[in-house]
Design a protein around this motif. Structure first.
Motif, PDB file in Angstrom:
ATOM      1  N   ASP A   9      32.790  47.944  46.717  1.00 10.71           N
ATOM      2  CA  ASP A   9      34.196  47.928  47.094  1.00 10.71           C
ATOM      3  C   ASP A   9      34.484  46.625  47.849  1.00 10.71           C
ATOM      4  O   ASP A   9      33.574  45.829  48.125  1.00 10.71           O
ATOM      5  N   THR A  10      35.741  46.410  48.198  1.00 15.38           N
ATOM      6  CA  THR A  10      36.152  45.148  48.818  1.00 15.38           C
ATOM      7  C   THR A  10      35.392  44.875  50.115  1.00 15.38           C
ATOM      8  O   THR A  10      34.927  43.754  50.341  1.00 15.38           O
ATOM      9  N   GLU A  11      35.241  45.874  50.959  1.00 16.16           N
ATOM     10  CA  GLU A  11      34.534  45.671  52.234  1.00 16.16           C
ATOM     11  C   GLU A  11      33.064  45.335  52.011  1.00 16.16           C
ATOM     12  O   GLU A  11      32.500  44.487  52.705  1.00 16.16           O
ATOM     13  N   GLU A  12      32.427  45.990  51.044  1.00 12.03           N
ATOM     14  CA  GLU A  12      31.033  45.674  50.721  1.00 12.03           C
ATOM     15  C   GLU A  12      30.907  44.231  50.242  1.00 12.03           C
ATOM     16  O   GLU A  12      29.952  43.538  50.586  1.00 12.03           O
ATOM     17  N   CYS A  13      31.881  43.784  49.440  1.00 11.97           N
ATOM     18  CA  CYS A  13      31.862  42.396  48.955  1.00 11.97           C
ATOM     19  C   CYS A  13      31.930  41.414  50.116  1.00 11.97           C
ATOM     20  O   CYS A  13      31.155  40.459  50.182  1.00 11.97           O
ATOM     21  N   TRP A  14      32.862  41.640  51.046  1.00  9.87           N
ATOM     22  CA  TRP A  14      32.989  40.730  52.188  1.00  9.87           C
ATOM     23  C   TRP A  14      31.751  40.783  53.078  1.00  9.87           C
ATOM     24  O   TRP A  14      31.295  39.750  53.576  1.00  9.87           O
ATOM     25  N   ASP A  15      31.183  41.985  53.289  1.00 10.48           N
ATOM     26  CA  ASP A  15      29.943  42.090  54.079  1.00 10.48           C
ATOM     27  C   ASP A  15      28.825  41.304  53.425  1.00 10.48           C
ATOM     28  O   ASP A  15      28.055  40.609  54.093  1.00 10.48           O
ATOM     29  N   SER A  86      25.727  40.513  43.142  1.00  7.81           N
ATOM     30  CA  SER A  86      26.553  39.342  42.876  1.00  7.81           C
ATOM     31  C   SER A  86      27.991  39.660  43.278  1.00  7.81           C
ATOM     32  O   SER A  86      28.501  40.724  42.966  1.00  7.81           O
ATOM     33  N   VAL A  87      28.609  38.704  43.983  1.00  5.49           N
ATOM     34  CA  VAL A  87      30.028  38.812  44.323  1.00  5.49           C
ATOM     35  C   VAL A  87      30.730  37.600  43.737  1.00  5.49           C
ATOM     36  O   VAL A  87      30.275  36.468  43.901  1.00  5.49           O
ATOM     37  N   ILE A  88      31.829  37.857  43.050  1.00  5.90           N
ATOM     38  CA  ILE A  88      32.625  36.792  42.435  1.00  5.90           C
ATOM     39  C   ILE A  88      34.022  36.818  43.045  1.00  5.90           C
ATOM     40  O   ILE A  88      34.625  37.879  43.189  1.00  5.90           O
ATOM     41  N   VAL A  89      34.484  35.628  43.401  1.00  6.41           N
ATOM     42  CA  VAL A  89      35.782  35.459  44.030  1.00  6.41           C
ATOM     43  C   VAL A  89      36.601  34.516  43.159  1.00  6.41           C
ATOM     44  O   VAL A  89      36.076  33.540  42.623  1.00  6.41           O
ATOM     45  N   ARG A  90      37.863  34.802  43.045  1.00  2.00           N
ATOM     46  CA  ARG A  90      38.799  33.854  42.459  1.00  2.00           C
ATOM     47  C   ARG A  90      39.836  33.561  43.521  1.00  2.00           C
ATOM     48  O   ARG A  90      40.182  34.429  44.326  1.00  2.00           O
ATOM     49  N   ILE A 128      38.517  39.607  44.405  1.00  2.00           N
ATOM     50  CA  ILE A 128      37.107  39.693  44.775  1.00  2.00           C
ATOM     51  C   ILE A 128      36.501  40.915  44.109  1.00  2.00           C
ATOM     52  O   ILE A 128      37.128  41.979  44.045  1.00  2.00           O
ATOM     53  N   SER A 129      35.302  40.750  43.561  1.00  2.00           N
ATOM     54  CA  SER A 129      34.601  41.877  42.943  1.00  2.00           C
ATOM     55  C   SER A 129      33.103  41.658  43.100  1.00  2.00           C
ATOM     56  O   SER A 129      32.630  40.527  43.198  1.00  2.00           O
ATOM     57  N   GLY A 130      32.385  42.745  43.132  1.00  2.00           N
ATOM     58  CA  GLY A 130      30.940  42.642  43.284  1.00  2.00           C
ATOM     59  C   GLY A 130      30.225  43.788  42.608  1.00  2.00           C
ATOM     60  O   GLY A 130      30.798  44.872  42.405  1.00  2.00           O
ATOM     61  N   ARG A 131      28.970  43.533  42.277  1.00  2.00           N
ATOM     62  CA  ARG A 131      28.138  44.544  41.635  1.00  2.00           C
ATOM     63  C   ARG A 131      26.700  44.435  42.136  1.00  2.00           C
ATOM     64  O   ARG A 131      26.229  43.360  42.479  1.00  2.00           O
ATOM     65  N   ARG A 132      26.030  45.587  42.127  1.00  2.00           N
ATOM     66  CA  ARG A 132      24.591  45.653  42.380  1.00  2.00           C
ATOM     67  C   ARG A 132      23.938  46.131  41.088  1.00  2.00           C
ATOM     68  O   ARG A 132      24.489  46.979  40.385  1.00  2.00           O
TER      69      ARG A 132
END
Length: 145
Positions: A9-15, A86-90, A128-132
């Motif tokens: 989620d968004t908070e996990e991505c920022w962390d 991996s976290v990807i930001v645009r 922002i998006s991320g995956r494990r």
């Protein structure tokens, strides 16, 4: 079989981004797309809850690219044992003016390479998006003959 891919989620991505120091920024320069490593820090204004990515750079193609076309992508990743993330930001990058550059002084953001980097660039995150990923990597578990 359980899904080996988990969305952050968004908070996990920022962390995740706060714990990392090295990422890659993709930017346009004329008719080409460039990809460069940058050491960075997350800037968080607790009053407005606004978060962005800051990095320092010298004069050169990276700075010219973001001044000419602000649209960028940024990625940070990690591989620990059998788990990758991996976290990807645009977003839109901009050179901070002399009245805003001080924001970088309070962050763990110093050049890794001993060169002068007077310019501070901010990536204003629009997506922002991320995956494990749980990795199988069977070749690591094969017994040599």
């Amino acid at each position: 079989m359980d899904d080996p891919t988990t969305r952050m989620d968004t908070e996990e991505c920022w962390d995740f981004l706060r714990r990392q120091e090295l990422g890659r920024m993709a930017y346009h320069l004329l008719d080409e797309v460039h990809l460069v490593p940058v050491n960075y820090a997350v800037d968080h204004d607790p009053v407005t809850d606004r978060r962005s990515i800051l990095f320092r750079t010298a004069e050169g193609s990276k700075l010219l690219g973001v001044v000419m076309n602000a649209d960028v992508a940024f990625e940070a990743d990690e591989l620990v044992d059998e788990v990758a993330a991996s976290v990807i930001v645009r977003g839109r990058a901009r050179l901070l003016d002399e009245h805003e550059e001080h924001r970088a002084d309070n962050l763990p953001l110093r050049p890794w390479v001993p060169t002068l980097k007077y310019n501070v660039v901010e990536i204003d995150v629009t997506d922002i998006s991320g995956r494990r990923f749980e990795l199988a990597r069977p070749w690591l578990h094969m017994i040599p003959e």
